[in-house]
Design an enzyme around this catalytic site. Structure first.
Site: not given
Length: 329
Positions: A92, A94
């Site tokens: 991922d 953020d």
């Protein structure tokens, strides 16, 4: 920085003293092959047999993980050796590559709202709640649907979609300025783990609900152009349904030509974890500022970060170990 959530607790009963001594000695040896994982097992003699035969299974309610332990300056760290590496390591963005949400995306949203004179400000707590909605455009739409649309917003649904898209475009531009100025650093261990994967020809990708330009800026500016050339990016509206839907991870596996079951995902949120597990992938959670208290019961492992030596939490070999072992729920 706090150590990994999987700390070792040695039993104190006299019947287990010999076993405990051996475990203490094993952990103290700092060998990469060291394994120890006792967390409130009531029947130690039974567990000892399991320990000797399976080389250590750590069990916590429905979640199970297996890993060796090393000690480095008082911090429990994880490592393992393996020849069967993941086909792909999927990150991922953020909260995993960079802890961007509170002082990055939130600030950029608020600056955009101020520029457009919308009379809206997202404080730290409110933004934490809004993060349960995947995607910036979806987040703004849900917020305005609930609290009421600004007076200067369009009235029709189609015009509001364009309005949201324009807000998000401006927000992304402001966010990219923060990244380009390198005001938000990489989280500990990110570059190390990516370098380990690339060195072993493990495919690396970033899978995010954020805008593709923002994700690309993070990868190129903070990881550098050399790494960026070797990293695939799947972001934003590349899939019709965002996390917790597994679409983005399934797209990544399909595009990279790998089986989902051979992938290891690094996430920081409950919705990201749900997406990875629904895709049939192993998932390691590295908690971030906004996600520390979320439920990660179904994760294959949970840490506070990836970590760099001497405070390394896990490495590529540990990721491989998740694919090799059978776990008991």
């Amino acid at each position: 920085m706090a150590s990994a959530t999987s700390l070792v607790a040695f039993p104190s009963s006299s019947s287990s003293s010999s076993f405990s001594k051996r475990l203490r000695s094993s952990v103290s040896s700092s060998s990469p092959a060291t394994t120890a994982s006792l967390l409130s097992f009531r029947n130690l003699s039974s567990y000892e047999k399991s320990f000797l035969s399976s080389c250590s299974i750590y069990t916590r309610r429905r979640t199970t993980t297996m890993f060796p332990l090393r000690k480095s300056k008082g911090v429990v760290t994880c490592s393992a050796s393996s020849t069967n590496l993941p086909s792909a390591l999927l990150f991922d963005c953020d909260g995993v590559l960079v802890d961007t949400e509170k002082d990055g995306h939130r600030i950029s949203f608020n600056d955009t709202f101020a520029e457009k004179e919308l009379g809206v400000t997202w404080d730290v707590d409110l933004y934490g709640e809004l993060l349960k909605i995947g995607g910036g455009k979806e987040r703004m739409t849900a917020y305005f649907n609930k609290t009421g649309w600004p007076e200067n917003a369009p009235k029709s649904e189609e015009e509001r979609k364009d309005f949201i898209a324009q807000l998000h475009k401006r927000k992304t531009a402001l966010f990219m300025v923060l990244i380009e100025k390198k005001l938000l650093p990489l989280r500990p261990g990110v570059a190390k783990l990516i370098d380990q994967a690339l060195a072993k020809d493990v495919k690396v990708a970033v899978c995010s609900t954020s805008n593709e330009k923002a994700v690309s800026a993070i990868v190129s500016c903070l990881l550098g152009p050399e790494r960026a050339e070797k990293i695939d990016i799947f972001a934003g509206d590349v899939v019709p349904r965002k996390k917790p839907d597994p679409a983005i991870y399934l797209l990544a596996a399909s595009t990279l030509g790998v089986e989902p079951s051979s992938c290891v995902v690094v996430e920081d949120s409950a919705i990201g974890l749900a997406a990875a597990k629904a895709a049939g992938m192993k998932c390691i959670v590295t908690k971030s500022g906004y996600t520390a208290d979320e439920d990660f019961l179904n994760a294959d492992a949970v840490f506070d970060c990836i970590g760099d030596p001497p405070e390394e939490r896990f490495d590529l070999a540990f990721c491989a170990s998740l694919l090799e072992k059978q776990y008991v729920s």
